[in-house]
Enzyme design. Sequence first.
Site, PDB file in Angstrom:
ATOM      1  N   CYS A  78     -89.473  38.145 -87.342  1.00 41.27           N
ATOM      2  CA  CYS A  78     -89.611  39.354 -86.530  1.00 41.27           C
ATOM      3  C   CYS A  78     -90.215  40.490 -87.357  1.00 41.27           C
ATOM      4  O   CYS A  78     -89.707  40.807 -88.441  1.00 41.27           O
ATOM      5  CB  CYS A  78     -88.254  39.772 -85.985  1.00 41.27           C
ATOM      6  SG  CYS A  78     -88.337  41.189 -84.868  1.00 41.27           S
ATOM      7  N   GLY A 125     -95.220  31.220 -78.030  1.00 47.20           N
ATOM      8  CA  GLY A 125     -94.559  32.483 -77.722  1.00 47.20           C
ATOM      9  C   GLY A 125     -95.254  33.165 -76.561  1.00 47.20           C
ATOM     10  O   GLY A 125     -95.081  32.794 -75.397  1.00 47.20           O
TER      11      GLY A 125
END
EC number: 1.3.1.-
Length: 361
Positions: free
Chosen positions: A85, A212
């Site tokens: 992240c 994603g």
Amino acid sequence: MAGITNAAYRRLCREQGAGLYVCEMITSRGLVEGDATTKQMLVFDELEDVRSVQLYGTDPAYVGKATEILCADYGVHHVDLNFGCPVPKVTRKGGGAALPWKRNLLGEILTAAVSAAARYGVPVTMKTRMGIDPEHLTYLDAGRIAEESGAAAIALHGRTAVQGYSGTADWAPIAELVEHVGIPVLGNGDIWEAADALRMVEETGAAGVVVGRGCLGRPWLFRDLAAAFTGTAGPGASGLVLPTLGEVRTMMYRHAELLSQHMGEERGCKEFRKHISWYLKGFSAGGDLRHALALVSSLAELERLLAELDGDEPFPTVVLGAPRGRQGSPRKRVVLPEGWLDDEDGTGLSLQEDADEVSGG
């Protein structure tokens, strides 16, 4: 994929094709301390026979305990640790893509999770990025540490944290990591179509791909991926069976229906609103209709508005291969804890996870 990969969307994607569908990221401390938001996110569909959860944490003790809870209390079959992240609220605490810089800390977290999961026969994997920035790359060390710690696989996103989601993913480091470690490497970054996945595997030697943003408004991408990898894709340049707008609107209603089943109709329809622009990207639906769809509050209203779409309109091939979701520009720098880059072998344990950290990224 915070706010996206909830139980409803995972069910929708599973209906399209084979794959492993991972729950939204949750925080280890939130789970250990019984945070209500975290518990609400740990909901699984009744047909979700393989439960996969992505876990975030910076403290080995919390990560280990959270992994145990997931396995013992939630019947999870797979735990994925998020070290990729790039958002500032995560990296400023030494988490996400910043954490692999601390090699000892990374090893301790992986070992704690693998040890806890091993008692239940549950595999642990990790996802990471190339590094913090071009001057502080971490992926080769991360791969070595993952293998030494007993991780089942490692997924590498071909961008650094400073890039965010901008630009084009670099797949060369994925190929380099494949040669560097003895565990499976999964490639991530710019898988917009099934052809991209085939090309990534061919170019890098990766054991598989991680999707994603590519599935935003495109749950049938997993159908295309399954067909491509099993050799059952149709003839032509793309081998894809592109849906008409009528088929897309059927998928849209199904998505909202599943959200309503899991969350209640009012909240489910509100959650669905964010998906409208992704589903309709490239189609000629008018601005007034799009606006009305973005304010939908019931399934009946959604059904009525979707009926106004031209069901015979063909899929807009111009959007094939185009990025979806957030992109933005590269950051000037990655926000890190003070002195974070001074000691690459440290543990960083003076940085404890905040009690008010919110699951979901």
